[in-house]
Design an enzyme around this catalytic site. Structure first.
Site, PDB file in Angstrom:
ATOM      1  N   ASP A 306       0.824  -1.211   0.000  1.00  0.00           N
ATOM      2  CA  ASP A 306       0.000   0.000   0.000  1.00  0.00           C
ATOM      3  C   ASP A 306       0.859   1.263   0.000  1.00  0.00           C
ATOM      4  O   ASP A 306       2.075   1.204   0.156  1.00  0.00           O
ATOM      5  CB  ASP A 306      -0.910  -0.033   1.247  1.00  0.00           C
ATOM      6  CG  ASP A 306      -2.010   1.021   1.189  1.00  0.00           C
ATOM      7  OD1 ASP A 306      -2.322   1.499   0.078  1.00  0.00           O
ATOM      8  OD2 ASP A 306      -2.545   1.369   2.249  1.00  0.00           O
ATOM      9  N   GLU A 309       2.019   5.020  -4.328  1.00  0.00           N
ATOM     10  CA  GLU A 309       1.930   5.911  -5.513  1.00  0.00           C
ATOM     11  C   GLU A 309       3.206   6.725  -5.683  1.00  0.00           C
ATOM     12  O   GLU A 309       3.502   7.081  -6.823  1.00  0.00           O
ATOM     13  CB  GLU A 309       0.713   6.838  -5.374  1.00  0.00           C
ATOM     14  CG  GLU A 309      -0.614   6.113  -5.442  1.00  0.00           C
ATOM     15  CD  GLU A 309      -0.881   5.223  -4.223  1.00  0.00           C
ATOM     16  OE1 GLU A 309      -0.442   5.603  -3.127  1.00  0.00           O
ATOM     17  OE2 GLU A 309      -1.500   4.171  -4.370  1.00  0.00           O
ATOM     18  N   ASP A 403      -9.339   3.280  -2.268  1.00  0.00           N
ATOM     19  CA  ASP A 403     -10.279   3.760  -1.252  1.00  0.00           C
ATOM     20  C   ASP A 403     -11.594   4.275  -1.833  1.00  0.00           C
ATOM     21  O   ASP A 403     -11.875   5.476  -1.818  1.00  0.00           O
ATOM     22  CB  ASP A 403      -9.605   4.844  -0.412  1.00  0.00           C
ATOM     23  CG  ASP A 403      -8.390   4.302   0.319  1.00  0.00           C
ATOM     24  OD1 ASP A 403      -8.214   3.065   0.346  1.00  0.00           O
ATOM     25  OD2 ASP A 403      -7.611   5.098   0.855  1.00  0.00           O
TER      26      ASP A 403
HETATM   27  C1  GLC Z   1      -4.928   3.323   2.765  1.00  0.00           C
HETATM   28  C2  GLC Z   1      -5.395   2.037   2.080  1.00  0.00           C
HETATM   29  C3  GLC Z   1      -6.452   1.371   2.927  1.00  0.00           C
HETATM   30  C4  GLC Z   1      -5.907   1.116   4.331  1.00  0.00           C
HETATM   31  C5  GLC Z   1      -5.411   2.401   4.949  1.00  0.00           C
HETATM   32  C6  GLC Z   1      -4.705   2.180   6.279  1.00  0.00           C
HETATM   33  O1  GLC Z   1      -5.948   4.261   2.778  1.00  0.00           O
HETATM   34  O2  GLC Z   1      -5.846   2.263   0.788  1.00  0.00           O
HETATM   35  O3  GLC Z   1      -6.875   0.180   2.331  1.00  0.00           O
HETATM   36  O4  GLC Z   1      -6.890   0.547   5.124  1.00  0.00           O
HETATM   37  O5  GLC Z   1      -4.482   3.051   4.091  1.00  0.00           O
HETATM   38  O6  GLC Z   1      -3.606   1.360   6.117  1.00  0.00           O
END
Ligand code: GLC
Length: 643
Positions: A306, A309, A403
């Site tokens: 995650d 980007e 998200d």
């Molecule tokens: C980002 C991710 C989400 C996750 C959050 C906390 O927003 O896209 O899926 O729950 O971070 O880690």
């Protein structure tokens, strides 16, 4: 046939793996300018449809929209959002002339697909680009040629096709156990639970919070023994913390991105200030990949990458401005200042490359790093999906679409994105079922699950700021049981069709018109899709609807699942209103085709893929079958089953 045309130079993206010859003169598009950017224009006929562009908003037909390839962390998804987390620059024009075009450029690119009625596709590539033009007999043929050129999809294990539960906010063993218990008590299936950032020590990658998970290794194996795998999140940035061996090694070996003064670049994400691994550099990728040993030693077999980007809350340069974030500052770009992306550099084979020029590759290269590392660390297939991506990353892992929120539009966008994602290589994909932001109603969750039953990644995920979204927390569990149990019934088909598509460079999801090219009406259908070779899906995606109108381009078999049995009735070509209750799933089997369904189970390990019943009016089905873990996935695993 594929030919390529170069306009300026750009760092290698790794998207295309096949040898493609240089063409003489770019067809379909006119091209102007170089260096500062090249503008391409292609006139469209009135009836032309433009498919592709992967993870983008709006419908299956991209016409009438503007899309910006600039990977962004912005949770305010709506139809006018130009950029999401991935850049998938392949489009397919279908009409009098049918062709595909891939704009391979790691920098920003803008696609204006007849937004203002210009009757044109306008593409602006800010930096050098290689344009690949794909010509073929049909949309299917063009999509397949492109898929063959970008290389085979990543192959997940069978358990990754099970249902997964996730939530930002699960903090400790107790939380995880209670989710597993909740599913078990309600008799609802479950294959994995995701561990979001709270499993870590202060959000630091490659650590575990010992207070919350005193013995992670035995916890992982305890949960696995009851059929629930745990899937930890891994973020892109490494917290600045001397004494942490991963951080120290990264600094010492020069594995981090550099700032404008040539020092390690600092940007804040969940753990506070971090350094970003320089994923563009092979040694840094190898080093990052090796760190997953921390997780594989604990018994983890699945991961989600995650914030790649990369997401930046503020950087050493924009720190003072962090407070202005929501104040309409034109430089603020949903989570990061655009200038932050102009403030660090990569080392590519000894050459210093500004991040701005390769921005869209960062997440893809993180996926490559972890995937290559995991391939060395594990003997079997693993689950890996990432938020950010670029074409090419599909060979290393899957993606989820970030998200989204709990709204009917997002359910629809999950649906309309699937064929575009597939055309760009991303077969293993799915959205946050039920929506990440906002509170999900019972009705929306049931309808969304009914769609997700067909997407390879099927995960209910939500943010910490919303109501709990686990299925067992809603009233009327039998409806959830019915829908979730369908996933385990359809598993033999879904798994087999996924593997066949991946191994033969084919689509899993296709627009109706790809399968029925002569059918004029099929061209404008935005709410039905073909899944695999045999199925047409037409999910209910409207609030309060008791059913929906379905258009069938040929006579088919209507199949209805009510939680207990499948009923099949012939359905004639044409338009029908079909009633679908919240606990039901209705889908269609194409003429002369079959769909294998299993006896079900509450875990993928309980589903006997060999013990299947064939639905539909066909006579046989070619099933891909293996142990769900082996890496030796070839056509030798195909078997023909007959009625
Ligand atoms: C980002 C991710 C989400 C996750 C959050 C906390 O927003 O896209 O899926 O729950 O971070 O880690």
């Amino acid at each position: 046939m594929i030919e390529k045309y170069s306009f300026g130079t750009h760092p290698e993206t790794g998207a295309v793996v096949a040898a493609v010859r240089e063409g003489e003169r770019l067809p379909y598009f006119t091209a102007k300018g170089e260096g500062e950017g090249t503008r391409f224009a292609c006139p469209l006929e009135k009836g032309d449809i433009v498919y592709g562009l992967g993870e983008t908003m709006r419908g299956i037909n991209k016409r009438g929209g503007r899309y910006v390839s600039f990977n962004s962390d912005n949770p305010h998804h709506n139809d006018s959002m130009p950029s999401l987390y991935g850049s998938h620059n392949f489009l397919l024009v279908s009409g009098e002339r049918t062709f595909g075009a891939f704009f391979d450029t790691p920098a920003r690119a803008v696609f204006d697909i007849d937004l203002s009625g210009s009757g044109r596709i306008d593409v602006l590539c800010e930096r050098g680009v290689t344009v690949y033009i794909v010509e073929g007999e049909s949309c299917n043929d063009i999509a397949r040629q492109f898929l063959a050129a970008i290389g085979k999809s990543y192959l997940p294990p069978l358990w990754a096709f099970g249902f997964g539960q996730s939530r930002w906010g699960y903090k400790c063993e107790k939380d995880i156990r209670s989710v597993a218990n909740g599913y078990e008590r309600a008799g609802l299936p479950l294959d994995y639970i995701c561990l979001d950032i709270d499993y870590m020590d202060r959000y630091i990658d490659f650590t575990v919070n010992k207070k919350r998970f005193p013995d992670m290794k035995s916890f992982v194996s305890e949960m696995k023994a009851r059929g629930v795998r745990l899937v930890p999140i891994v973020d892109a940035g490494i917290k600045i913390e001397p004494g942490n061996p991963v951080f120290d090694e990264g600094v010492e070996k020069g594995y981090f991105c550099k700032n404008l003064e040539g020092k390690d670049f600092s940007a804040a994400v969940w753990p506070g200030l971090t350094h970003f691994p320089d994923f563009m550099k092979k040694e840094a990728r190898d080093w990052f990949g090796r760190q997953y040993k921390f997780y594989t030693d604990l018994g983890f077999e699945g991961f989600w990458n995650d914030m790649n980007e990369p997401a930046i809350f503020y950087s050493e340069y924009s720190k003072g401005k962090a407070g202005d974030r929501a104040c309409g500052d034109p430089l603020y770009k949903g989570g990061a200042y655009l200038n932050d992306y102009k403030s660090f550099t990569h080392d590519m084979d000894g050459e210093t490359v500004p991040h701005w020029e390769v921005h869209n590759l960062f997440g893809a290269k993180m996926t490559q790093a972890s995937s290559e590392g995991l391939q060395k660390l594990l003997k079997t297939r693993f689950l890996l999906f990432s938020r950010s991506s670029y074409i090419g990353a599909h060979r290393y892992g899957g993606i989820w679409t970030g998200d989204n929120n709990s709204s009917w539009l997002m359910l629809r966008r999950n649906f309309t994105m699937m064929p575009g994602l597939n055309m760009c290589g991303f077969l293993f994909s799915g959205a946050d079922t039920g929506g990440f932001g906002g509170n999900c109603s019972r009705e929306l969750l049931l309808r969304w699950l009914a769609l997700s039953c067909f997407t390879p990644l099927m995960r209910d995920h939500t943010t910490i700021f919303t109501r709990r979204q686990e299925c067992y927390r809603y009233r009327g569990k039998n409806d959830f049981k019915s829908i979730l149990s369908f996933r385990y019934r359809i598993l033999p088909y879904l798994y087999s069709e996924f593997m066949k598509a991946a191994l033969s460079s084919d689509l899993l999801f296709r627009p109706l018109a790809f399968s029925y090219p002569k059918d004029e009406r099929a061209k404008s259908v935005e709410d039905e899709l073909i899944v695999g070779d045999s199925i047409l899906i037409a999910p209910v995606m409207e609030k309060g609807a008791k059913g929906r109108t379905v258009y069938l381009p040929e006579d088919m078999t209507e199949v209805r699942w009510n939680g207990k049995v499948f009923t099949e009735i012939p359905a004639a070509k044409g338009e029908h209103f079909v009633k679908v209750s919240l606990h039901e799933i209705v889908f269609y089997i194409r003429k002369g085709k079959c769909v294998p369904v299993s006896k079900g189970g509450t875990n993928t390990s309980e589903v006997d893929l060999k013990d299947v019943t064939l639905l539909g009016d066909g006579k046989e089905y070619t099933q891909y079958l293996d142990d769900g873990l082996t890496r030796d996935c070839t056509a030798k695993n195909l078997r023909v089953i007959t009625k």
